[in-house]
Enzyme design. Structure first.
Site, PDB file in Angstrom:
ATOM      1  N   THR A  17       0.857  -1.187   0.000  1.00 61.52           N
ATOM      2  CA  THR A  17       0.000   0.000   0.000  1.00 61.52           C
ATOM      3  C   THR A  17       0.888   1.231   0.000  1.00 61.52           C
ATOM      4  O   THR A  17       2.028   1.173   0.462  1.00 61.52           O
ATOM      5  CB  THR A  17      -0.846   0.069   1.274  1.00 61.52           C
ATOM      6  OG1 THR A  17       0.048   0.271   2.373  1.00 61.52           O
ATOM      7  CG2 THR A  17      -1.613  -1.188   1.490  1.00 61.52           C
ATOM      8  N   GLU A  68      -5.715  -3.253   1.835  1.00 59.67           N
ATOM      9  CA  GLU A  68      -5.760  -3.958   3.120  1.00 59.67           C
ATOM     10  C   GLU A  68      -7.010  -4.819   3.265  1.00 59.67           C
ATOM     11  O   GLU A  68      -7.112  -5.616   4.192  1.00 59.67           O
ATOM     12  CB  GLU A  68      -5.732  -2.951   4.293  1.00 59.67           C
ATOM     13  CG  GLU A  68      -4.392  -2.251   4.493  1.00 59.67           C
ATOM     14  CD  GLU A  68      -4.255  -0.981   3.647  1.00 59.67           C
ATOM     15  OE1 GLU A  68      -4.961  -0.854   2.620  1.00 59.67           O
ATOM     16  OE2 GLU A  68      -3.446  -0.116   4.026  1.00 59.67           O
ATOM     17  N   LYS A 119      -5.723  11.004  -4.311  1.00 58.95           N
ATOM     18  CA  LYS A 119      -5.831   9.904  -5.261  1.00 58.95           C
ATOM     19  C   LYS A 119      -6.189  10.453  -6.629  1.00 58.95           C
ATOM     20  O   LYS A 119      -7.292  10.911  -6.863  1.00 58.95           O
ATOM     21  CB  LYS A 119      -6.881   8.901  -4.810  1.00 58.95           C
ATOM     22  CG  LYS A 119      -6.628   7.548  -5.455  1.00 58.95           C
ATOM     23  CD  LYS A 119      -7.369   6.458  -4.750  1.00 58.95           C
ATOM     24  CE  LYS A 119      -6.732   5.121  -5.030  1.00 58.95           C
ATOM     25  NZ  LYS A 119      -7.520   4.010  -4.521  1.00 58.95           N
TER      26      LYS A 119
HETATM   27  P1  ADP Z   1      -7.019   0.170  -4.595  1.00 56.37           P
HETATM   28  O1  ADP Z   1      -5.726  -0.363  -5.083  1.00 56.37           O
HETATM   29  O2  ADP Z   1      -8.153  -0.803  -4.620  1.00 56.37           O
HETATM   30  O3  ADP Z   1      -7.387   1.498  -5.172  1.00 56.37           O
HETATM   31  P2  ADP Z   1      -5.947   1.420  -2.243  1.00 56.37           P
HETATM   32  O4  ADP Z   1      -5.635   0.716  -0.984  1.00 56.37           O
HETATM   33  O5  ADP Z   1      -4.854   1.955  -3.074  1.00 56.37           O
HETATM   34  O6  ADP Z   1      -6.810   0.378  -3.031  1.00 56.37           O
HETATM   35  O7  ADP Z   1      -6.965   2.600  -1.989  1.00 56.37           O
HETATM   36  C1  ADP Z   1      -8.022   2.504  -1.075  1.00 56.37           C
HETATM   37  C2  ADP Z   1      -8.625   3.870  -0.826  1.00 56.37           C
HETATM   38  O8  ADP Z   1      -9.185   4.387  -2.043  1.00 56.37           O
HETATM   39  C3  ADP Z   1      -9.745   3.892   0.157  1.00 56.37           C
HETATM   40  O9  ADP Z   1      -9.291   3.918   1.488  1.00 56.37           O
HETATM   41  C4  ADP Z   1     -10.462   5.179  -0.234  1.00 56.37           C
HETATM   42  O10 ADP Z   1      -9.821   6.323   0.291  1.00 56.37           O
HETATM   43  C5  ADP Z   1     -10.321   5.192  -1.732  1.00 56.37           C
HETATM   44  N1  ADP Z   1     -11.508   4.591  -2.366  1.00 56.37           N
HETATM   45  C6  ADP Z   1     -11.647   3.329  -2.815  1.00 56.37           C
HETATM   46  N2  ADP Z   1     -12.869   3.136  -3.349  1.00 56.37           N
HETATM   47  C7  ADP Z   1     -13.544   4.309  -3.223  1.00 56.37           C
HETATM   48  C8  ADP Z   1     -14.860   4.759  -3.572  1.00 56.37           C
HETATM   49  N3  ADP Z   1     -15.738   3.979  -4.190  1.00 56.37           N
HETATM   50  N4  ADP Z   1     -15.180   6.040  -3.265  1.00 56.37           N
HETATM   51  C9  ADP Z   1     -14.299   6.862  -2.654  1.00 56.37           C
HETATM   52  N5  ADP Z   1     -13.052   6.502  -2.313  1.00 56.37           N
HETATM   53  C10 ADP Z   1     -12.670   5.234  -2.589  1.00 56.37           C
END
Ligand code: ADP
Length: 542
Positions: free
Chosen positions: A189, A335, A444
């Site tokens: 992560t 996670e 993000k």
């Molecule tokens: P991934 O690789 O699945 O994107 P990460 O661990 O990098 O997983 O990111 C997870 C984070 O992304 C969450 O804690 C949240 O902040 C954000 N996130 C994931 N899905 C959503 C969603 N549908 N709406 C808003 N934020 C989201």
């Protein structure tokens, strides 16, 4: 608790203690779903076709070859690959032989990758030839016992092993009996501060995740599906879709690195895809292409687009609805393997006004079975599920991390074993969550993380800057973009462009803040932290 053997016989359950391992999923794909297609769009633009059965069969040979190279149970095998059939073969082979597949994100910086492969102690790495340059930039940081290359051109650089030769010469492996709690896969992560942290998934976690993902009110994966995961196989197991597909017998269409709207729309139409999944940014581009040429692609088989990884804006739901395409929002994290919540319109809202339906569908959804949620406010009290109180989401369940690799990041877990997500939510009476804010200091953008803290620290290393705070602001295309708020030292002068140039020495172009705002002082909390909520209020609407 029954103790004696007699008591066990009288009161204990009579069921077989059958292990929940990915081996069963791989064997099922081989035996029952052998003819289900696996289509790969190659980096060159050509298409190759194979099937789940062939991938599972090749996985046995691959495992035999890896064992001959010295890979043992528990060893980490890294992959630096796109969504392609060979990656699926590794998804099958590595866990089934008892080793651990560690998928690397090629978009990370080379120093991060060097850190990650070393922290995971990867023994072997498999690299797609199109990513050899990325590999070369970090390979010096770690001593791999073997480097394997997947080529489509047949050119194998000196010193590297050829994937196809290994499979051709490999002795098919009879899968060993495994413990369901054994490690099967790992992902890293992005850390808010400091280094990325590893999450190691057990067989049991991934099996239960696949079962639940396949349920009709979750992602609904069946043997009648053809799934195109746009989400990369290096992002939290492509949200579990490869294993769910192998379990259910769904066909897979793997787009490789060609994720431009026209390539993906072409694949969706030509391969008669029924389900696809990815982050909002990808679908924004797709929607624009569809709006421009609504009749160009026949998407009549496409039943649902699972969108997650960042918030889905209402405009995207409306936009795809106009083309008769249903977006289903999901929330998850590395996670949490990653599926945590899914937003499906409840039957009780079927007859509601469009406005109410959209209000519901922009939420992140209801927890999947076996996924417990609760949220805690700033004073440490659990919040009411009244859709008004806000708190940080805490979760637990069979596919939620209980710790990080090497015991790092213990402050992410509560004393009673729940994982603290860093997402601030409201929860309504139905248990449907709505993410309102983020307590972790990350932005993000287009599905990839940017650390606000790293940007701030580097900004504050500029001689003219006294204080700098970086916040995420909503962006139509990228979901979020970083915005920097800067207070200059008395008498100092600089411009946004100069500050961006300064940041450019350390950060990639896509990570640089588009907006840099100057203020006389940054508001702080009682404990001296930047009051980011105040900055968000001030700058997000502007
Ligand atoms: P991934 O690789 O699945 O994107 P990460 O661990 O990098 O997983 O990111 C997870 C984070 O992304 C969450 O804690 C949240 O902040 C954000 N996130 C994931 N899905 C959503 C969603 N549908 N709406 C808003 N934020 C989201």
């Amino acid at each position: 608790m029954p103790h004696t053997e007699t008591e066990q016989l009288l009161i204990g359950a009579s069921m077989d203690d059958y292990p929940l391992t990915l081996t069963s999923i791989v064997e099922r794909a081989e035996r029952f779903h052998s003819d289900r297609e696996v289509v790969s769009l190659r980096p060159s633009g050509t298409i190759t076709r194979t099937a789940l059965g062939a991938c599972a069969g090749r996985a046995r040979r691959l495992a035999g070859a890896l064992a001959a190279l010295g890979v043992r149970e528990g060893d980490r095998v890294a992959t630096l690959m796109w969504n392609q059939s060979e990656h699926l073969e590794l998804y099958f082979a590595v866990p089934a032989m008892g080793a651990v597949i560690h998928t690397l994100n090629p978009r990370l910086f080379s120093d991060e990758l060097a850190f990650i492969v070393d922290d995971a102690q990867d023994t072997v790495i498999v690299v797609d030839e199109s990513l050899l340059e990325v590999f070369d930039a970090f390979r010096a940081g770690h001593d791999f016992a073997h480097v394997i290359v997947v080529t489509h051109t047949g050119d194998v650089p000196a010193g590297l092993l050829d994937y196809e030769t290994l499979i051709a010469d490999g002795e098919p492996m009879q899968w060993p009996a495994l413990d369901e709690r054994q490690a099967a896969a790992m992902c890293y992560t992005s850390g808010t501060t400091g280094r990325p942290k590893g999450v190691t998934y057990s067989h049991r976690a991934l099996v239960l995740h696949s079962l639940v993902a396949a349920l009709p009110d979750q992602l609904a994966v069946s043997a009648r599906d053809t799934i195109l995961p746009v989400v990369p196989m290096f992002h939290a197991n492509a949200w579990g879709l490869p294993y769910a597909a192998a379990l259910a017998g769904a066909s897979l269409v793997l787009p490789g690195p060609r994720l431009d709207p026209h390539s993906v729309l072409g694949l969706l139409a030509d391969e008669r895809v029924t389900m696809t999944a990815g982050v909002p940014t990808v679908w924004m581009g797709m929607l624009a292409a569809l709006d421009a040429e609504p009749d160009r692609w026949d998407l009549s088989t496409l039943d649902r687009l699972v969108v997650g990884g960042a918030a889905v804006p209402r405009s995207m739901l409306e936009g795809f609805d106009r083309h008769g395409l249903t977006v289903v929002q999901a929330w998850g994290m590395t996670e949490t393997a990653p599926l945590g919540t899914v937003c499906r319109l409840p039957g009780s809202l079927d007859e509601s006004e469009a406005d109410e339906q959209y209000r519901y569908r922009t939420r992140q959804g209801v927890a999947t079975p076996f996924f417990d949620i609760r949220a805690r406010d700033d004073d440490g009290r659990l919040i009411a599920w009244d859709d008004a109180a806000m708190g940080e989401l805490e979760v637990r369940g069979p596919w939620v991390a209980a710790r990080y690799h090497r015991g790092k990041g213990t402050d992410s877990f509560t004393a009673d074993g729940w994982f603290k997500t860093g997402d601030v939510v409201r929860i309504d009476g139905r248990g449907c969550i709505r993410i309102c804010d983020r307590s972790k200091d990350l932005v993000k953008s287009g599905g990839e993380w940017i650390s606000s803290v790293d940007l701030e620290n580097h900004l504050m290393s500029h001689p003219a800057v006294a204080q700098a705070a970086v916040i995420a602001v909503p962006d139509d295309r990228w979901g979020e973009r970083p915005l920097a708020v800067v207070a200059l030292r008395a008498g100092a002068e600089t411009t946004p462009d100069q500050l961006r140039e300064h940041l450019g020495q350390e950060f990639a172009k896509w990570q640089l803040p588009d907006r840099i705002e100057f203020v006389t002082a940054i508001p702080c909390t009682a404990t001296g932290k930047f009051k980011k909520t105040a900055l968000r209020n001030q700058f997000t609407s502007a």
